[in-house]
Structure formats: C-alpha cells, structure tokens
Design a protein around this motif. Structure first.
Motif, PDB file in Angstrom:
ATOM      1  N   GLY A 125       2.362  42.816  73.351  1.00 53.41           N
ATOM      2  CA  GLY A 125       1.255  43.711  73.672  1.00 53.41           C
ATOM      3  C   GLY A 125      -0.049  43.238  73.059  1.00 53.41           C
ATOM      4  O   GLY A 125      -1.111  43.292  73.696  1.00 53.41           O
ATOM      5  N   SER A 126      -0.003  42.762  71.831  1.00 49.75           N
ATOM      6  CA  SER A 126      -1.195  42.251  71.156  1.00 49.75           C
ATOM      7  C   SER A 126      -1.710  40.997  71.849  1.00 49.75           C
ATOM      8  O   SER A 126      -2.922  40.838  72.065  1.00 49.75           O
ATOM      9  CB  SER A 126      -0.867  41.935  69.694  1.00 49.75           C
ATOM     10  N   ILE A 127      -0.801  40.113  72.208  1.00 47.58           N
ATOM     11  CA  ILE A 127      -1.195  38.857  72.844  1.00 47.58           C
ATOM     12  C   ILE A 127      -1.790  39.120  74.227  1.00 47.58           C
ATOM     13  O   ILE A 127      -2.797  38.517  74.617  1.00 47.58           O
ATOM     14  CB  ILE A 127       0.012  37.909  72.924  1.00 47.58           C
ATOM     15  N   ALA A 128      -1.208  40.043  74.977  1.00 49.43           N
ATOM     16  CA  ALA A 128      -1.746  40.371  76.295  1.00 49.43           C
ATOM     17  C   ALA A 128      -3.164  40.928  76.178  1.00 49.43           C
ATOM     18  O   ALA A 128      -4.047  40.581  76.971  1.00 49.43           O
ATOM     19  CB  ALA A 128      -0.834  41.374  76.993  1.00 49.43           C
ATOM     20  N   ALA A 129      -3.389  41.777  75.178  1.00 45.02           N
ATOM     21  CA  ALA A 129      -4.724  42.343  74.983  1.00 45.02           C
ATOM     22  C   ALA A 129      -5.730  41.262  74.608  1.00 45.02           C
ATOM     23  O   ALA A 129      -6.860  41.236  75.107  1.00 45.02           O
ATOM     24  CB  ALA A 129      -4.675  43.412  73.883  1.00 45.02           C
ATOM     25  N   ALA A 130      -5.320  40.338  73.728  1.00 48.42           N
ATOM     26  CA  ALA A 130      -6.215  39.251  73.322  1.00 48.42           C
ATOM     27  C   ALA A 130      -6.570  38.369  74.520  1.00 48.42           C
ATOM     28  O   ALA A 130      -7.729  37.954  74.682  1.00 48.42           O
ATOM     29  CB  ALA A 130      -5.559  38.424  72.225  1.00 48.42           C
TER      30      ALA A 130
END
Length: 333
Positions: A184-189
């Motif tokens: 989820g963090s990587i997708a947002a970044a």
C-alpha cells in the motif's frame, strides 16, 4: 519495473566512518560479497570527502556501482556537482550516478538551511543540462563543462515525502525513496512519481526506482526495538530523516501521531512497524521479506540502510555485510 524472474539488486549504505583507505577496503568486501552497489554518505563534517572515497574505490573495484548517498545542492554548486559526477564517471564508466536531495546533516552542520523545492528543481535541471553539454546561466554568467560524460549520467532524487517524489518524477531520472515495503505504501509513492512524470509529459515507466530499506540484522526481539528509540533528542527514530515516514505507515494501516514518545510504542506495534517498514531479524527472515516485497509490489532494487542513531551513524555495517555474504546474496539470486 523489471522482470520478476531477475534477481533483486541490493545496494548498501556505507559511511565514511574509517579512514578513506579503510572505507575503500570495506567497499571491496561489499563487491566480493555480491552487492550490486554501494552508496556513501556525503557528510562534509566527517572530514572525509565522498567523491575522493568513491574515486579511490572505483580504481580498486571492477563491477560494483558507486554513488554518493546523498549530495545536496546547498553546499555544492551545480557546476561543482556536474564536474564531480563527470570525474567519477571517467574513473568508473557505466557504474555511477548522482543522487541529490535538499540536504540534512551536511547542510545543518554548515549552518545552512535545506534547499527549497523551487531551488532544488532549478539546480537538478542545471546539473542535468551541464552533463548534457548545454550552457547554463548563473547570475548572468554562462557555465559549461569542457568535458562531459559520453553517456547519459542518471540523476536520482532522494525522496521521503510526496512533494519530493513528484519532483523526482518531473525532473530526475528516478527516485531513491524511503517509503517502506508495504504494498500500500509503495503504490501510494508510485502515484506521486507518476503525477510528476505526467506533469512533465514523461513516461513514468522510464523512471528508476530504488527503495531505501532500513535493516537491522540480529535477534528478532532485540532488533525490533528500533521503532521504540530516539534518533536524537527530540526526534524519534521513526521520524528520521523526516516525518514522512508516518505518512507511509498510514498507507500500511499503522497510524502514529507526530511527536509520539517512541517509548510508548508497544512491542506488538513495534513488530508491525518493522514488518511494514524494513528488514528486522535474522538474515533468513530479511531475505524472505525482500522476496515477498518483490512478489507483492515489484520491488527489484533496494538500498539497504542499516538502522542507526545520531551517535552510531558512522559505524561500519559489518553485521549487514556478513549477513548478506553468508545468507542473503544466495537467497536473492
């Protein structure tokens, strides 16, 4: 992103915590251990220069990538940065690049303020143009490199927050980013990188992604205490180098308020933070966690960032080197 059948490229942060010749010998060990690259921090107050160190390491190695992690555009003028980048490329052709950022400890130690996003954007573009052989004006004076790289020399922005990620997508060749390992963090970044790229009419798929991954190798119960520590007085470890870490944890379903006393974090919560944010545990666990990040989020290139505080930041990452040498390199391909 690269083919998931390929191995994970692993770089490691190396400080100038010993004399320059000793750091070079450590980098040679990193090459022998199978690391893809080494990033050496650019801390003037250490009394040792990163580009001298990298150049000497380049002359003593054959394969490993070498780069500053990270230079700033406050204490180094764009013309100086471009000349340093070209000089390093001449010593290590095809295995170096620049990483730039607004500045943190080096800028602070010089009594200066971090570069604004506007200034950083201006300076990154200036360095890119100089390396491409173009003229750049500084206070009305034209600047140009007499000698420049034969290839396109990549410039990545080191980014831990949304605005820097957008800027990386707009003006750089990619990002060295601290956003954790949770999908989820990587997708947002990646969304922020894409916004910046689209703003400049660029293809987001052409951007280089290197994920900064905090790592602490050892007994799981012991190393997973890092989220419960201070980086230095008044700054929790989880807010180093910036509070943006908390944003990416929220994307992973972990909501921490700013300024939280890290000692109030429970053991269970620290465990969840470590699993979402980096590699904390025995070497086998760390390798397995990286492989899972590749499967879940397409992570293919990482910059291992040994966990440290303000006082221990110059200790050589011997435990991480040995863990990679013994276990992780073979597990990662």
């Amino acid at each position: 992103m690269e083919n998931l059948n390929e191995k994970i490229k692993a770089d490691i942060r190396v400080p100038v915590g010993l004399s320059v010749p000793e750091v070079v010998e450590f980098i040679r060990r990193c090459e022998a251990a199978g690391f893809h690259g080494v990033g050496v921090h650019d801390h003037h107050h250490s009394g040792r220069d990163v580009y001298v160190t990298l150049a000497l390491a380049a002359s003593r190695t054959r394969r490993i990538n070498l780069y500053p992690a990270t230079s700033n555009t406050v204490t180094r003028h764009p013309l100086v940065l471009a000349a340093l980048a070209n000089s390093l490329e001449e010593v290590a052709p095809g295995r170096t690049f620049l990483t730039l950022a607004p500045g943190f400890l080096s800028v602070e130690s010089a009594g200066e303020s971090r570069a604004s996003l506007k200034k950083l954007r201006e300076y990154v573009l200036a360095v890119r143009r100089l390396l491409a052989g173009e003229a750049v004006y500084s206070k009305g004076t034209p600047m140009r490199l007499r000698n420049r790289p034969r290839r396109h020399l990549p410039i990545l922005l080191t980014a831990s927050g949304p605005r820097l990620l957008q800027l990386a997508g707009e003006v750089a060749d990619g990002a060295l980013m601290l956003v954790g390992l949770h999908p989820g963090s990587i997708a947002a970044a990646r969304r922020y990188l894409r916004i910046g790229a689209q703003k400049a009419g660029r293809d987001p798929q052409e951007l280089e992604e290197i994920f900064i991954v905090p790592i602490a190798v050892g007994d799981r119960e012991e190393v997973r205490q890092w989220p419960r520590k201070w980086f230095r007085e008044g700054q929790p470890w989880m807010e180093y180098p910036s509070r943006s870490n908390l944003r990416w944890l929220r994307e992973a379903g972990i909501d921490l308020p700013e300024g939280l006393d890290p000692r109030s974090i429970s053991g269970d919560l620290a465990d969840r933070i470590c699993e979402a944010f980096g590699l904390f545990g025995e070497p086998e666990h760390c390798a397995g966690r990286l492989l899972r990040a590749r499967e879940e989020a397409g992570v293919e290139h990482v910059f291992l960032f040994p966990a440290h505080d303000y006082q221990s930041g110059y200790q050589m990452p011997m435990a991480e080197l040995e863990a990679f040498e013994r276990v992780m390199a073979s597990r990662l391909g």
